[in-house]
Structures are given as C-alpha cells and as structure tokens.
Design an enzyme around this catalytic site. Structure first.
Site, PDB file in Angstrom:
ATOM      1  N   THR A   8     -80.823  21.138  43.101  1.00  0.00           N
ATOM      2  CA  THR A   8     -80.609  20.450  41.819  1.00  0.00           C
ATOM      3  C   THR A   8     -80.642  18.926  41.982  1.00  0.00           C
ATOM      4  O   THR A   8     -80.351  18.409  43.071  1.00  0.00           O
ATOM      5  CB  THR A   8     -79.239  20.880  41.253  1.00  0.00           C
ATOM      6  OG1 THR A   8     -78.854  19.989  40.216  1.00  0.00           O
ATOM      7  CG2 THR A   8     -78.129  20.823  42.304  1.00  0.00           C
ATOM      8  N   ASP A   9     -80.904  18.232  40.880  1.00  0.00           N
ATOM      9  CA  ASP A   9     -80.850  16.761  40.904  1.00  0.00           C
ATOM     10  C   ASP A   9     -79.428  16.262  41.155  1.00  0.00           C
ATOM     11  O   ASP A   9     -79.229  15.124  41.571  1.00  0.00           O
ATOM     12  CB  ASP A   9     -81.386  16.162  39.590  1.00  0.00           C
ATOM     13  CG  ASP A   9     -80.627  16.595  38.341  1.00  0.00           C
ATOM     14  OD1 ASP A   9     -79.766  17.495  38.428  1.00  0.00           O
ATOM     15  OD2 ASP A   9     -80.897  16.029  37.256  1.00  0.00           O
ATOM     16  N   GLU A  10     -78.427  17.138  40.891  1.00  0.00           N
ATOM     17  CA  GLU A  10     -77.034  16.677  40.972  1.00  0.00           C
ATOM     18  C   GLU A  10     -76.617  16.309  42.395  1.00  0.00           C
ATOM     19  O   GLU A  10     -75.622  15.613  42.589  1.00  0.00           O
ATOM     20  CB  GLU A  10     -76.097  17.727  40.368  1.00  0.00           C
ATOM     21  CG  GLU A  10     -76.493  18.012  38.923  1.00  0.00           C
ATOM     22  CD  GLU A  10     -75.483  18.796  38.107  1.00  0.00           C
ATOM     23  OE1 GLU A  10     -74.287  18.736  38.422  1.00  0.00           O
ATOM     24  OE2 GLU A  10     -75.914  19.471  37.160  1.00  0.00           O
ATOM     25  N   TYR A  14     -69.477  21.545  42.684  1.00  0.00           N
ATOM     26  CA  TYR A  14     -70.773  22.225  42.545  1.00  0.00           C
ATOM     27  C   TYR A  14     -71.860  21.482  43.316  1.00  0.00           C
ATOM     28  O   TYR A  14     -72.543  22.056  44.171  1.00  0.00           O
ATOM     29  CB  TYR A  14     -71.158  22.337  41.064  1.00  0.00           C
ATOM     30  CG  TYR A  14     -72.624  22.655  40.834  1.00  0.00           C
ATOM     31  CD1 TYR A  14     -73.166  23.887  41.208  1.00  0.00           C
ATOM     32  CD2 TYR A  14     -73.490  21.716  40.246  1.00  0.00           C
ATOM     33  CE1 TYR A  14     -74.513  24.178  41.006  1.00  0.00           C
ATOM     34  CE2 TYR A  14     -74.835  21.999  40.037  1.00  0.00           C
ATOM     35  CZ  TYR A  14     -75.349  23.225  40.417  1.00  0.00           C
ATOM     36  OH  TYR A  14     -76.687  23.515  40.228  1.00  0.00           O
ATOM     37  N   SER A  15     -72.000  20.171  43.032  1.00  0.00           N
ATOM     38  CA  SER A  15     -73.109  19.444  43.671  1.00  0.00           C
ATOM     39  C   SER A  15     -72.878  19.287  45.174  1.00  0.00           C
ATOM     40  O   SER A  15     -73.838  19.263  45.950  1.00  0.00           O
ATOM     41  CB  SER A  15     -73.360  18.100  42.994  1.00  0.00           C
ATOM     42  OG  SER A  15     -72.195  17.336  42.896  1.00  0.00           O
ATOM     43  N   LYS A  23     -74.146  22.467  46.673  1.00  0.00           N
ATOM     44  CA  LYS A  23     -75.614  22.519  46.680  1.00  0.00           C
ATOM     45  C   LYS A  23     -76.183  21.567  47.747  1.00  0.00           C
ATOM     46  O   LYS A  23     -77.145  21.898  48.435  1.00  0.00           O
ATOM     47  CB  LYS A  23     -76.182  22.161  45.304  1.00  0.00           C
ATOM     48  CG  LYS A  23     -75.840  23.129  44.191  1.00  0.00           C
ATOM     49  CD  LYS A  23     -76.447  24.516  44.343  1.00  0.00           C
ATOM     50  CE  LYS A  23     -77.932  24.551  44.150  1.00  0.00           C
ATOM     51  NZ  LYS A  23     -78.463  25.954  44.160  1.00  0.00           N
ATOM     52  N   PRO A  56     -63.569  15.437  34.780  1.00  0.00           N
ATOM     53  CA  PRO A  56     -63.271  14.593  35.950  1.00  0.00           C
ATOM     54  C   PRO A  56     -64.530  14.396  36.796  1.00  0.00           C
ATOM     55  O   PRO A  56     -65.296  15.345  37.006  1.00  0.00           O
ATOM     56  CB  PRO A  56     -62.233  15.417  36.735  1.00  0.00           C
ATOM     57  CG  PRO A  56     -61.796  16.518  35.840  1.00  0.00           C
ATOM     58  CD  PRO A  56     -62.844  16.715  34.792  1.00  0.00           C
TER      59      PRO A  56
HETATM   60  P1  NAD Z   1     -76.985  31.105  36.444  1.00  0.00           P
HETATM   61  O1  NAD Z   1     -75.540  30.820  36.673  1.00  0.00           O
HETATM   62  O2  NAD Z   1     -77.452  31.351  35.054  1.00  0.00           O
HETATM   63  O3  NAD Z   1     -77.411  32.375  37.312  1.00  0.00           O
HETATM   64  C1  NAD Z   1     -77.001  32.576  38.613  1.00  0.00           C
HETATM   65  C2  NAD Z   1     -77.385  33.996  39.027  1.00  0.00           C
HETATM   66  O4  NAD Z   1     -77.017  34.161  40.405  1.00  0.00           O
HETATM   67  C3  NAD Z   1     -76.644  35.092  38.247  1.00  0.00           C
HETATM   68  O5  NAD Z   1     -77.547  36.119  37.923  1.00  0.00           O
HETATM   69  C4  NAD Z   1     -75.597  35.589  39.221  1.00  0.00           C
HETATM   70  O6  NAD Z   1     -75.224  36.942  39.015  1.00  0.00           O
HETATM   71  C5  NAD Z   1     -76.307  35.386  40.563  1.00  0.00           C
HETATM   72  N1  NAD Z   1     -75.382  35.252  41.696  1.00  0.00           N
HETATM   73  C6  NAD Z   1     -74.281  34.449  41.771  1.00  0.00           C
HETATM   74  N2  NAD Z   1     -73.691  34.614  42.957  1.00  0.00           N
HETATM   75  C7  NAD Z   1     -74.426  35.513  43.672  1.00  0.00           C
HETATM   76  C8  NAD Z   1     -74.325  36.080  44.967  1.00  0.00           C
HETATM   77  N3  NAD Z   1     -73.328  35.748  45.800  1.00  0.00           N
HETATM   78  N4  NAD Z   1     -75.270  36.957  45.352  1.00  0.00           N
HETATM   79  C9  NAD Z   1     -76.273  37.306  44.525  1.00  0.00           C
HETATM   80  N5  NAD Z   1     -76.413  36.831  43.277  1.00  0.00           N
HETATM   81  C10 NAD Z   1     -75.501  35.944  42.847  1.00  0.00           C
HETATM   82  O7  NAD Z   1     -77.755  29.896  37.123  1.00  0.00           O
HETATM   83  P2  NAD Z   1     -79.119  29.201  36.693  1.00  0.00           P
HETATM   84  O8  NAD Z   1     -78.844  28.160  35.690  1.00  0.00           O
HETATM   85  O9  NAD Z   1     -80.142  30.248  36.414  1.00  0.00           O
HETATM   86  O10 NAD Z   1     -79.487  28.433  38.055  1.00  0.00           O
HETATM   87  C11 NAD Z   1     -80.274  29.062  39.050  1.00  0.00           C
HETATM   88  C12 NAD Z   1     -80.446  28.100  40.221  1.00  0.00           C
HETATM   89  O11 NAD Z   1     -81.060  26.893  39.780  1.00  0.00           O
HETATM   90  C13 NAD Z   1     -79.131  27.685  40.867  1.00  0.00           C
HETATM   91  O12 NAD Z   1     -79.327  27.628  42.253  1.00  0.00           O
HETATM   92  C14 NAD Z   1     -78.857  26.285  40.306  1.00  0.00           C
HETATM   93  O13 NAD Z   1     -78.108  25.516  41.205  1.00  0.00           O
HETATM   94  C15 NAD Z   1     -80.272  25.771  40.152  1.00  0.00           C
HETATM   95  N6  NAD Z   1     -80.471  24.756  39.107  1.00  0.00           N
HETATM   96  C16 NAD Z   1     -80.038  24.979  37.829  1.00  0.00           C
HETATM   97  C17 NAD Z   1     -80.271  24.019  36.850  1.00  0.00           C
HETATM   98  C18 NAD Z   1     -79.843  24.247  35.409  1.00  0.00           C
HETATM   99  O14 NAD Z   1     -79.958  23.328  34.598  1.00  0.00           O
HETATM  100  N7  NAD Z   1     -79.373  25.432  35.037  1.00  0.00           N
HETATM  101  C19 NAD Z   1     -80.929  22.832  37.177  1.00  0.00           C
HETATM  102  C20 NAD Z   1     -81.358  22.634  38.502  1.00  0.00           C
HETATM  103  C21 NAD Z   1     -81.123  23.612  39.450  1.00  0.00           C
HETATM  104  P1  TYD Z   2     -73.783  21.114  31.496  1.00  0.00           P
HETATM  105  O1  TYD Z   2     -74.625  21.938  30.572  1.00  0.00           O
HETATM  106  O2  TYD Z   2     -72.484  21.686  31.968  1.00  0.00           O
HETATM  107  O3  TYD Z   2     -74.711  20.665  32.712  1.00  0.00           O
HETATM  108  P2  TYD Z   2     -74.412  19.629  33.930  1.00  0.00           P
HETATM  109  O4  TYD Z   2     -72.976  19.305  33.981  1.00  0.00           O
HETATM  110  O5  TYD Z   2     -74.856  20.440  35.105  1.00  0.00           O
HETATM  111  O6  TYD Z   2     -75.273  18.434  33.656  1.00  0.00           O
HETATM  112  O7  TYD Z   2     -73.452  19.745  30.772  1.00  0.00           O
HETATM  113  C1  TYD Z   2     -74.478  18.859  30.353  1.00  0.00           C
HETATM  114  C2  TYD Z   2     -73.819  17.599  29.852  1.00  0.00           C
HETATM  115  O8  TYD Z   2     -73.067  17.911  28.667  1.00  0.00           O
HETATM  116  C3  TYD Z   2     -72.814  16.995  30.824  1.00  0.00           C
HETATM  117  O9  TYD Z   2     -72.887  15.577  30.736  1.00  0.00           O
HETATM  118  C4  TYD Z   2     -71.467  17.475  30.306  1.00  0.00           C
HETATM  119  C5  TYD Z   2     -71.686  17.567  28.816  1.00  0.00           C
HETATM  120  N1  TYD Z   2     -70.900  18.614  28.113  1.00  0.00           N
HETATM  121  C6  TYD Z   2     -70.143  18.261  26.983  1.00  0.00           C
HETATM  122  O10 TYD Z   2     -70.084  17.099  26.567  1.00  0.00           O
HETATM  123  N2  TYD Z   2     -69.442  19.264  26.356  1.00  0.00           N
HETATM  124  C7  TYD Z   2     -69.454  20.558  26.790  1.00  0.00           C
HETATM  125  O11 TYD Z   2     -68.776  21.414  26.191  1.00  0.00           O
HETATM  126  C8  TYD Z   2     -70.257  20.885  27.951  1.00  0.00           C
HETATM  127  C9  TYD Z   2     -70.303  22.290  28.476  1.00  0.00           C
HETATM  128  C10 TYD Z   2     -70.968  19.877  28.560  1.00  0.00           C
END
Ligand code: NAD
Ligand code: TYD
Length: 338
Positions: free
Chosen positions: A125-127, A151-152, A155, A275
């Site tokens: 992730t970019d984070e 989280y970040s 990752k 936070p």
């Molecule tokens: P999500 O939370 O929607 O899905 C995660 C999936 O992983 C779920 O199906 C869950 O059941 C499975 N999982 C969790 N723990 C597990 C384990 N121990 N073994 C097997 N399966 C497990 O997440 P997402 O938003 O689809 O993100 C997918 C990936 O992309 C992640 O690695 C995340 O860090 C990365 N990512 C997400 C975003 C975003 O904006 N959502 C952006 C950049 C990178």
């Molecule tokens: P989120 O979807 O949790 O993604 P990330 O924290 O990974 O960027 O949040 C996106 C942005 O929105 C982040 O700046 C936090 C903000 N946010 C709110 O302001 N209210 C909310 O209820 C949530 C879930 C996020």
C-alpha cells in the site's frame, strides 16, 4: 497458468478474480481465504461451478495448508492480497495485523520459495510511505518507508521481508503499492461505502478531524490491472507504485457523494480525529507507466458514479454484510469519537 490468490473473498481480491477470469479464461485460480469479517465467500459463489476456480478455506499463517495448496494445484504464481486492511481496527488492536500482515506474508513467501514458485506479487500500500504535506511531491518508489499506523507498520514490515527474500534467496518477488481503492464489494467500514450506507439511511456522516485529509482515489479495476501487469511483466525485486491521479479531500468527497445521492449536507458531522491520521497520500506512478505500461482508465467522477450505481443495485449484498459483526465495532468507535 495456475495462480494462487490469497484473500480473494475480500474487496480487491474479489474484483481481481472476476477481472482475471474475464481476461484470461484459461487461467486456473485458487482462492485461499480465512473468511475473516472482511471475507465473503458468496461474492464468488457463481464461479464455484467453474472448473478453473477453486476455493480453499485457510489461513496464510498456516504452513501446512499453504504448502499442500501449492502442491495440490501445481501453482505457478502467487498474488498475496490477504491482509487485515482497516487502519481504525489496527488502532483498536494491532495483534491480528502482526499475525496476518507480517507473519502470514512471510509464511507465504517461505512456502512459495520452498515450492519453487517462479512469480510472486506481494500487494502492499501507499501507506507504508507515511504522510505528505500539501506541497510535497508525490511518493515515488524511492521514498523511504515511514509508516504511522499499526496497519501501515505491519505492511511495511512485510515489504522489508519481500526485499530480504529477493536479496537473500533471489526469490522472484515484486511489491505493488497502491493508493486508496474504491468500487464494488468494498466492506462498508471504509470511507466511500460507509458514507453511502449512512447517507441512504439518513444517518450522520462522521468526518474525522477537519475533513481536509487528502487521499488519491483509484477505481479498483485500475489497481487490479496494475497487479496483473506486475504478475505478467514485473521485474523481480522491484516495487511498483499505482495511483488514480485523483487527489480529493475527505470533505470534498463526502459533499460530492451527497450531491449525487440528492441528500443534504446537514448530515455531515465532524468527529474526533483518528490518532496518527496521515494528512495526505499522493502517488507518482511514472515508473509503473514506463516499465509496465500502467495508466488508470477511470476518472474519479466516472468511478464514483459506477460505484454508487453498484451499491444501489446491490442493496441485498450490503444488507447481508451489514447484519454481520462490523456494526458493533463501528458503534464502539463512534461512541468514543463523539
Ligand atoms: P479486505 O479487508 O477487503 O480483504 C481482505 C481479505 O483477506 C478478506 O477476504 C479476508 O478474509 C482475507 N484474510 C484476512 N486474513 C487472512 C488470513 N490470515 N489468511 C487468509 N485470508 C485472510 O482488504 P482489501 O481492501 O481487499 O485489500 C487487499 C489487499 O490490498 C491488502 O493487502 C491491502 O493491504 C492492500 N491494499 C488495499 C487498498 C485499499 O484501498 N483497500 C489500497 C492499497 C493496498
Ligand atoms: P479509510 O477508508 O479508512 O482508508 P485509509 O485510512 O486507509 O486511507 O479512510 C479514508 C479517509 O477517510 C481517511 O482520511 C480517514 C477518513 N474517514 C473519515 O473521515 N470518516 C470515517 O468514518 C472513515 C471510515 C474514514
């Protein structure tokens, strides 16, 4: 090609599997997922009739399950999406993030190395780059990692393991780092589906802090294309940045959403800030454009309309997910934030 996709029942994994099945009908895709609160097997239930798709219920931390899956299905390539993915949850309890995002990711690399896998894409992730002020240039792959949330940090740890596996074992791994995704099947605790759900139920929309935090939004299919390009043409040892070239502040995003839905801005409520809340993310993806031919296809307006339309026509999906555990967790947090 036989591919193991982990976390395929989550938001991005589901979209990735659908897209790859459409683009590469000859691929056999094995989806290994633990089915945490974020994993929904029903997303892909129609594919379960397809002989080129198999679901394995398992944990990426479990060496035996991963090794036997790699062997049984003669896996050639791995895409590791599985993760705990929500920053707020990581603040509430970092432990599952350490287990899945660090130990699980390392276990995937180790098992794949032992099985002689020739292609491994680790989805990051970019984070991991931390935060930017409003006038700093966007993150490049050379930006030092400086994570600010549990989280970040988890990752970034896995990214270091990926680097170490390449340097130490010459393991053929690439890292992808993408900005904030949105689109169908996103769990409604993340900003866009959460605000959609709340707005359509006439509930207050909780915007953290002053609402001026900026994210670079990318439609999920564009991220999936980036992962596909990395899988097919990525150079082992490289990290690739992907972004949507769509920087939007949270408050601006929420206002746009309310406008599309025809709801009143009085629903917006500013709540206590998260936070360690990163101020701004922005991605420079010139390297991926040059090396892989990556280019986001969807503008934010187009992607947002598509996404809203999907949630409007799939209210049964949202209802099923909403009746799960997430409400308890969110209520607890909002209670504390107000
Ligand atoms: P999500 O939370 O929607 O899905 C995660 C999936 O992983 C779920 O199906 C869950 O059941 C499975 N999982 C969790 N723990 C597990 C384990 N121990 N073994 C097997 N399966 C497990 O997440 P997402 O938003 O689809 O993100 C997918 C990936 O992309 C992640 O690695 C995340 O860090 C990365 N990512 C997400 C975003 C975003 O904006 N959502 C952006 C950049 C990178
Ligand atoms: P989120 O979807 O949790 O993604 P990330 O924290 O990974 O960027 O949040 C996106 C942005 O929105 C982040 O700046 C936090 C903000 N946010 C709110 O302001 N209210 C909310 O209820 C949530 C879930 C996020």
């Amino acid at each position: 090609m036989n591919i193991l996709v982990t976390g395929g029942c989550g938001f991005i994994g589901t979209n990735f599997i659908f897209l790859m099945k459409k683009r590469h009908p000859d691929w056999t895709i094995i989806n290994l997922d633990k089915l945490t609160y974020a994993g929904n097997r029903l997303n892909l239930i129609d594919l379960e009739k397809d002989p080129g798709y198999h679901f394995v219920h398992g944990d990426i931390c479990d060496q035996e399950t991963v090794l036997s899956t790699l062997e049984e299905f003669k896996i050639e390539a791995v895409v590791n999406f599985a993760a705990e993915s929500h920053v707020d949850r990581s603040i509430n309890d970092p432990s599952p993030f350490i287990s899945t995002n660090i130990r699980g990711a390392q276990n995937m690399m180790e098992c794949a190395r032992r099985a002689g896998i020739t292609r491994f894409v680790h989805v990051s992730t970019d984070e991991v780059y931390g935060t930017l002020s409003m006038d700093e240039p966007a993150f490049t792959e050379k930006t030092p990692l400086a994570p600010n949330s549990p989280y970040s940090a988890s990752k970034a740890s896995a990214d270091f393991f990926a680097r170490a596996y390449f340097e130490t074992y010459n393991f053929p791994i690439c890292i992808t780092r993408c900005s904030n995704n949105y689109g169908p099947y996103q769990f409604p605790e993340k900003l866009i589906p959460l605000m959609f759900t709340k707005a359509t139920s006439n509930e207050k929309l909780p915007v953290y802090g002053d609402g001026l935090n900026v994210r670079d939004w990318i439609y999920v299919d564009d991220h999936c294309t980036g992962v596909e390009l990395t899988l097919l043409n990525g150079t082992p040892g490289n990290a690739y940045n992907f972004g949507g070239a769509s920087e939007v502040s949270n408050i601006d995003l929420v206002r746009r959403l309310l406008k599309i839905l025809g709801r009143d801005e009085s629903l917006i409520t500013f709540v206590k800030d998260r936070p360690g809340h990163d101020r701004r993310y922005a991605m420079n993806f010139d390297f991926a454009a040059k090396e892989l031919g990556f280019k986001p296809e969807y503008s934010f307006e187009e992607g947002l309309s598509k996404t809203i339309e999907w949630y409007q026509t799939n209210d049964d999906w949202l209802e099923k997910v909403r009746s799960g555990t997430y409400l308890d967790f969110m209520d607890k947090w909002y209670g504390e934030r107000k």
